[in-house]
Design a protein around this motif. Structure first.
Motif, short mmCIF file in Angstrom:
data_model
loop_
_atom_site.label_atom_id
_atom_site.label_comp_id
_atom_site.label_asym_id
_atom_site.label_seq_id
_atom_site.Cartn_x
_atom_site.Cartn_y
_atom_site.Cartn_z
N THR A 17 0.91 -1.28 -0.13
CA THR A 17 -0.50 0.13 0.11
C THR A 17 0.69 1.08 0.03
OG1 THR A 17 -1.93 -1.61 1.14
CG2 THR A 17 -1.90 1.21 0.93
N VAL A 18 0.36 2.65 -1.16
CA VAL A 18 1.51 3.07 -0.82
C VAL A 18 0.65 4.54 -0.15
CG1 VAL A 18 2.89 5.29 -2.90
CG2 VAL A 18 1.86 2.82 -3.00
N ASP A 19 1.57 4.68 0.24
CA ASP A 19 1.86 5.90 1.52
C ASP A 19 0.89 7.48 0.65
OD1 ASP A 19 0.88 8.40 3.27
OD2 ASP A 19 2.43 8.04 3.69
N GLU A 20 -0.59 8.02 0.65
CA GLU A 20 -0.26 9.11 -0.77
C GLU A 20 0.04 9.99 -0.05
OE1 GLU A 20 -4.02 9.28 -2.96
OE2 GLU A 20 -4.55 7.63 -2.32
N ASN A 74 -0.39 -1.80 -8.79
CA ASN A 74 -0.65 -1.24 -7.37
C ASN A 74 -1.22 -0.12 -7.63
OD1 ASN A 74 0.72 1.75 -6.96
ND2 ASN A 74 3.46 1.13 -7.58
N ASN A 75 -1.64 0.17 -6.83
CA ASN A 75 -3.72 0.55 -6.97
C ASN A 75 -3.36 2.00 -6.99
OD1 ASN A 75 -5.21 -1.44 -6.63
ND2 ASN A 75 -5.24 -1.05 -4.58
N TYR A 76 -2.28 2.78 -6.07
CA TYR A 76 -1.97 3.88 -6.01
C TYR A 76 -1.65 4.53 -7.20
CZ TYR A 76 0.36 8.58 -5.54
OH TYR A 76 1.15 10.33 -6.19
N ASN A 77 -1.06 3.98 -8.12
CA ASN A 77 -0.45 4.71 -9.77
C ASN A 77 -1.56 4.68 -10.32
OD1 ASN A 77 1.87 5.00 -9.53
ND2 ASN A 77 2.73 3.33 -10.38
N ARG A 78 -3.03 3.43 -10.05
CA ARG A 78 -4.30 3.24 -11.04
C ARG A 78 -5.05 4.17 -10.60
NH1 ARG A 78 -5.55 -1.38 -9.41
NH2 ARG A 78 -5.09 -2.44 -10.78
N GLN A 79 -4.82 4.61 -9.67
CA GLN A 79 -6.08 6.04 -9.14
C GLN A 79 -5.25 7.05 -9.43
OE1 GLN A 79 -8.87 5.65 -8.14
NE2 GLN A 79 -8.71 3.27 -8.14
N LEU A 80 -4.08 7.43 -9.65
CA LEU A 80 -3.26 8.04 -10.60
C LEU A 80 -3.81 8.50 -11.84
CD1 LEU A 80 -1.57 10.86 -9.77
CD2 LEU A 80 -0.02 9.50 -10.25
N LEU A 81 -3.99 7.52 -12.49
CA LEU A 81 -4.17 7.90 -14.29
C LEU A 81 -5.14 8.20 -14.37
CD1 LEU A 81 -1.28 6.66 -14.08
CD2 LEU A 81 -2.28 4.59 -16.06
N LEU A 82 -6.12 7.22 -13.47
CA LEU A 82 -7.61 7.55 -13.79
C LEU A 82 -8.20 8.87 -13.16
CD1 LEU A 82 -8.72 4.31 -11.34
CD2 LEU A 82 -9.42 5.22 -14.46
N ARG A 83 -7.26 10.04 -11.57
CA ARG A 83 -8.05 10.96 -11.54
C ARG A 83 -7.56 12.09 -12.62
NH1 ARG A 83 -5.36 10.40 -6.92
NH2 ARG A 83 -3.28 11.45 -6.91
N GLY A 219 4.92 17.33 -11.90
CA GLY A 219 2.97 17.35 -11.28
C GLY A 219 2.58 15.79 -11.90
N LEU A 220 3.57 14.94 -11.89
CA LEU A 220 2.76 13.32 -12.32
C LEU A 220 3.83 12.99 -11.19
CD1 LEU A 220 1.12 11.66 -14.29
CD2 LEU A 220 3.27 11.52 -15.31
N PRO A 221 3.86 12.36 -10.01
CA PRO A 221 3.54 12.07 -9.14
C PRO A 221 3.70 10.18 -8.83
CG PRO A 221 1.72 12.90 -7.69
CD PRO A 221 2.20 13.29 -9.61
N LEU A 222 3.61 9.84 -10.05
CA LEU A 222 3.97 7.79 -10.12
C LEU A 222 4.89 7.53 -8.77
CD1 LEU A 222 4.42 7.17 -13.76
CD2 LEU A 222 2.29 7.09 -12.49
N ASN A 223 4.50 6.49 -8.47
CA ASN A 223 5.31 5.70 -7.48
C ASN A 223 6.13 5.03 -7.96
OD1 ASN A 223 5.18 2.98 -5.77
ND2 ASN A 223 5.43 5.03 -4.32
N PRO A 224 7.36 5.11 -7.35
CA PRO A 224 8.15 3.94 -8.01
C PRO A 224 7.83 2.38 -7.89
CG PRO A 224 9.14 4.71 -6.36
CD PRO A 224 7.68 6.05 -6.36
N SER A 225 7.24 2.24 -7.47
CA SER A 225 6.65 0.56 -7.20
C SER A 225 6.35 0.46 -7.66
CB SER A 225 6.60 0.30 -5.23
OG SER A 225 7.62 0.71 -4.14
N ASN A 226 6.68 -0.95 -8.47
CA ASN A 226 6.74 -2.33 -9.20
C ASN A 226 5.82 -1.45 -10.55
OD1 ASN A 226 6.45 -4.70 -8.75
ND2 ASN A 226 4.29 -5.43 -8.54
#
Length: 434
Positions: A17-20, A74-83, A219-226
């Motif tokens: 889980t990524v800390d937003e 990576n759910n964080y990255n998934r939600q970032l793309l959607l948002r 302004g594109l804060p992709l998480n680097p994990s997976n």
């Protein structure tokens, strides 16, 4: 109706889980990046284009947005793309990935792949190149590029080499830095007859800190994990691309021509238990089809200590690996609860013990499958799914074929890259008449 999701094999899943509030913290790939100090700067180039290309440019690409949203772990990255409303496109010919935002675009270019192709072909081929003369570093060799949907494959061969020499495979290509140089070294020194090199990403290649800093400034804060949310890790059916050399083994072996290989050396990179760890791990199988010590050679047991005297094919492979390091260990499993760990002695005989992996194996890092044996303080890498698949495919062509899954630590690969550089310099001086 339930939404269809690609069935990614459990072996490749890792829950985190990524800390937003701290998106750039690295949760996975930490062993390679933070401990092993692997150098991934040569893999990808990240560029910002403002404004982005016209619609016609994207129309010529394959949109992979929905596929990545379904398959990324990576759910964080998934939600970032959607948002952010990002649409993702793949230029299959150049193997570039584009992130298309409303007012701009970000392009991820496979720098390592492009450099390799230009080195061997002087250009970026997009179709089957056919066999072409190799570079000066590999006199008498031939090279061939085969395209596919994941970066393509480079085939190398020495047509006049003895057919009993091993076939090399670098199945993770750019993910394991300097494995390519190891393969070239063995070809250059006449100790292998051919090599298959994956030019595509396996999906686990982390972004470098330099690239992350660029994305953050944009302004594109992709998480680097997976970071599989950039380059596709699996195909539309959920099959990992990192298995493509194993799945297509028979086809590639046929294209190399000559006899089916009797010895396959599958080269991988690993991080040891220390930054300067020189110990090679030769995996003979961690999953079915299982091996027992008697399958490798003559066995003698003295108490709990096992001695194995390998048959010719295993001795040939181990002798080859002496070029990389004097410290070689052999690991494999006979059943899910019975594995073996051997040291390779000077005469190439094995001495070691049996163990229960479920009892003795631990992870170097919490939350990551980076296993080791605490008693010996050494990595536990007997081989995984790709290793088992390769052995099955190789034995369909030649029942007695031997496949060695070789994990080479960071320090050894760096040393071999320097050694290959010396050979390249000597070849250059020779060709210039100096």
């Amino acid at each position: 109706m339930a939404e269809h999701r690609a069935q990614i094999p459990p072996l490749f899943l890792n829950r985190f889980t990524v800390d937003e509030a701290d998106p750039f913290r690295r949760y996975l790939n930490r062993l390679e990046v933070e401990i092993g100090r692997e150098d991934y700067r040569h893999l990808k180039r990240v560029e910002l284009l403002e404004p982005g290309p016209e619609q016609e440019r994207f129309a010529a690409m394959e949109e992979i947005t929905e596929r990545l949203l379904k398959t990324t772990q990576n759910n964080y990255n998934r939600q970032l793309l959607l948002r952010l409303g990002i649409r993702v496109y793949l230029d299959r010919q150049l193997y570039e990935v584009w992130y298309r935002l409303p007012d701009r675009a970000v392009r991820f270019s496979p720098l390592w792949r492009a450099n390799v192709l230009r080195r061997f072909f002087g250009r970026l081929p997009v179709e089957d190149s056919g066999w072409r003369p190799g570079p000066a570093l590999l006199p008498g060799s031939e090279a061939r590029f085969l395209p596919d949907e994941a970066g393509g494959v480079l085939l190398l061969r020495r047509p006049r080499a003895p057919e009993n020499l091993p076939l090399l495979t670098a199945t993770h290509g750019p993910y394991d830095p300097h494995t390519f140089e190891v393969a070239l070294y063995f070809l250059r020194t006449g100790k292998a007859r051919a090599a298959l090199v994956n030019l595509g990403f396996a999906g686990r290649e982390p972004l470098t800190d330099e690239n992350l800093a660029k994305l953050k400034s944009w302004g594109l804060p992709l998480n680097p994990s997976n970071i599989d949310v950039i380059y596709p890790y699996v195909d539309a059916a959920g099959h990992p691309y990192c298995y493509k050399l194993e799945k297509g083994f028979a086809r590639y072996a046929d294209l190399l021509e000559g006899a089916a290989p009797s010895l396959v050396v599958d080269i991988h990179g690993c991080v040891g238990t220390a930054p300067d760890d020189p110990r090679l791990i030769v995996g003979l199988g961690g999953l079915p089809p299982y091996l027992g010590p008697a399958d490798i050679g003559r066995v003698e047991q003295r108490g709990e200590v096992l001695h194995v005297f390998p048959r010719a094919a295993y001795r040939q492979g181990l002798a080859l690996l002496r070029d990389l390091s004097e410290e070689i260990y052999v690991q494999f499993c006979e059943t899910p609860h019975r594995g073996y760990h051997f040291a390779v002695l000077g005469g190439l005989q094995l001495i070691g013990r049996a163990l229960d992996p479920h009892v003795e194996v631990r992870s170097l890092l919490a939350g990551e499958e980076r296993t080791f044996l605490p008693v010996e303080n050494i990595r536990w890498l007997p081989g995984a799914g790709g290793n088992a698949l390769q052995r099955l495919e190789a034995r369909r062509l030649r029942p007695e074929a031997v496949c060695l899954h070789v994990e080479i630590p960071t320090a050894v690969r760096r040393k071999m890259a320097l050694r290959l550089g010396d050979l390249a310099l000597a070849a250059s001086l020779e060709s210039s008449g100096l």
